[in-house]
Design an enzyme around this catalytic site. Structure first.
Site, PDB file in Angstrom:
ATOM      1  N   ALA A 189       0.732  -1.125  -0.116  1.00 25.26           N
ATOM      2  CA  ALA A 189       0.190  -0.385   0.053  1.00 25.26           C
ATOM      3  C   ALA A 189       0.700   1.146  -0.231  1.00 25.26           C
ATOM      4  CB  ALA A 189      -1.443   0.009   1.173  1.00 25.26           C
ATOM      5  N   TYR A 190       1.677   0.950   0.896  1.00 24.14           N
ATOM      6  CA  TYR A 190       2.760   1.798   0.513  1.00 24.14           C
ATOM      7  C   TYR A 190       3.543   2.742  -0.673  1.00 24.14           C
ATOM      8  CZ  TYR A 190       6.872   5.411   2.420  1.00 24.14           C
ATOM      9  OH  TYR A 190       7.668   6.366   2.138  1.00 24.14           O
ATOM     10  N   THR A 191       4.132   1.288  -1.384  1.00 23.89           N
ATOM     11  CA  THR A 191       4.283   2.054  -2.459  1.00 23.89           C
ATOM     12  C   THR A 191       3.498   2.312  -3.406  1.00 23.89           C
ATOM     13  OG1 THR A 191       5.823   0.085  -2.426  1.00 23.89           O
ATOM     14  CG2 THR A 191       5.420   0.340  -4.813  1.00 23.89           C
TER      15      THR A 191
ATOM     16  N   SER B 251       0.458   4.179  -2.809  1.00 19.90           N
ATOM     17  CA  SER B 251       0.774   5.527  -2.276  1.00 19.90           C
ATOM     18  C   SER B 251       1.725   6.492  -3.266  1.00 19.90           C
ATOM     19  CB  SER B 251       0.371   5.617  -1.034  1.00 19.90           C
ATOM     20  OG  SER B 251       1.979   5.834  -0.239  1.00 19.90           O
ATOM     21  N   LYS B 252       2.949   5.987  -3.114  1.00 19.11           N
ATOM     22  CA  LYS B 252       4.276   7.097  -3.227  1.00 19.11           C
ATOM     23  C   LYS B 252       4.379   6.820  -5.424  1.00 19.11           C
ATOM     24  CE  LYS B 252       5.544   8.324   0.527  1.00 19.11           C
ATOM     25  NZ  LYS B 252       5.781   9.868   0.961  1.00 19.11           N
TER      26      LYS B 252
END
Ligand code: NAD
Length: 288
Positions: A154-156, A158-159
């Site tokens: 999810a972080y990837t 988002s970025k």
């Protein structure tokens, strides 16, 4: 003091880490800086440290993923500073673990803080910048938007979204003939302490993309290359640019195998992150 003297800046997540290191540099340059952050304790510490070092500092308790709060505090910042010349969307939130092992709410929360919050803030300030044909929006993305990291789905996501948003908005503004409004996407590799403590690739991976020694390395790139030289992309360590080149040259299957050979598949096995990390509205605050 330089060309940034007298600029009015908002730094989200500016009470610690990259945000605080950026505030230190901007205040020294003579900028007035409004800091939006979730942590009152760290805002107080930041204010105490920065006061009297150059420009004025306006600390504000703010959850950037709360649209109403961003709207109110944007008005406040315009009153406090007169206008906003530079918006630095730096606040970020991370949870690790394979996507299928984590509650889906974890993923949504990361999109809220790392992506939707940028929409809210940019929507508040971009129209004024366009009217003046002057301004700069800096969005902090990540090295994982160049080389994806398993365990940080999810972080990837988002970025990558942050990078896409920065790129397309830059083109929208150029298409509208407003070349005075600049956009920069900042891509930090993992910093040894703080939010990504414990993130680790193998020795070969570290040789190619060494961990970043401290938050100021990124702040320096953001201010010197991003704000002063108007670079659209700021990547640190610079060797991460290699990931972009290889993505253009190699078939996906080969690229994936190389990534796994560098240890990205186990990079979050010893992940610690930042202890006592606040990740919600102070009213309903809960700790890791
Ligand atoms: P950090 O944890 O040191 O600081 C983040 C700050 O953001 C904290 O002060 C925190 O209170 C604040 N914050 C978090 N959620 C918020 C919210 N909803 N509203 C307002 N403030 C909030 O992290 P950092 O290392 O300085 O990271 C800054 C940015 O850089 C983030 O966007 C992060 O994703 C990105 N980044 C960091 C690394 C790294 O290795 N540290 C690597 C790549 C990208």
């Amino acid at each position: 003091m330089t060309e940034l003297l007298g600029k009015k800046v908002i730094v989200t997540g500016g009470a610690m880490g990259i945000g605080l290191a950026t505030c230190r540099r901007l205040v020294r340059e003579g900028c007035d800086v409004t800091i939006w952050d979730l942590s009152q304790k760290d805002l107080d510490k930041a204010e105490k440290e920065l006061k009297g070092k150059g420009g004025n500092v306006f600390p504000c308790l703010c959850d950037v993923s709360d649209k109403e709060s961003v709207h109110e505090l944007a008005d406040q910042a315009k009153k406090d500073m007169g206008q906003v010349d530079i918006l630095i969307n730096n606040a970020g939130y991370v949870r690790h673990g394979m996507f299928w092992e984590r509650p889906v709410e974890d993923a949504i929360k990361q999109i809220d803080v790392n992506v939707n919050a940028l929409f809210y803030a940019i929507h508040e300030f971009l129209p004024d910048m366009l009217a003046r044909n002057s301004g700069h929006i800096v969005n902090v993305s990540s090295g994982v938007a160049i080389a994806s990291a398993p365990g940080l789905a999810a972080y990837t996501t988002s970025k990558w979204a942050v990078w896409g948003m920065t790129d397309v908005m830059r083109l929208e503004v150029m298409a509208a003939g407003k070349n005075g409004v600049k956009f920069t996407s900042v891509h930090p590799g993992n910093i040894v302490t703080g939010m990504f403590e414990g993130f680790k690739v193998n020795a070969v991976g570290r040789l190619i993309a060494p961990p970043v020694k401290n938050h100021d390395v990124i702040a320096k790139g953001l201010v010197e290359a991003g704000l002063k030289k108007n670079h659209h992309l700021v990547v640190r360590p610079r060797s991460l640019y290699l990931g972009m080149i290889l993505r253009g040259l190699l078939p996906d299957a080969v690229l994936g195998r190389i990534a796994l050979m560098l240890g990205v598949g186990t990079s979050v096995n010893e992940f610690k992150g930042r202890k006592g990390y606040i990740h919600s509205n102070p009213e309903t605050e809960s700790k890791k």
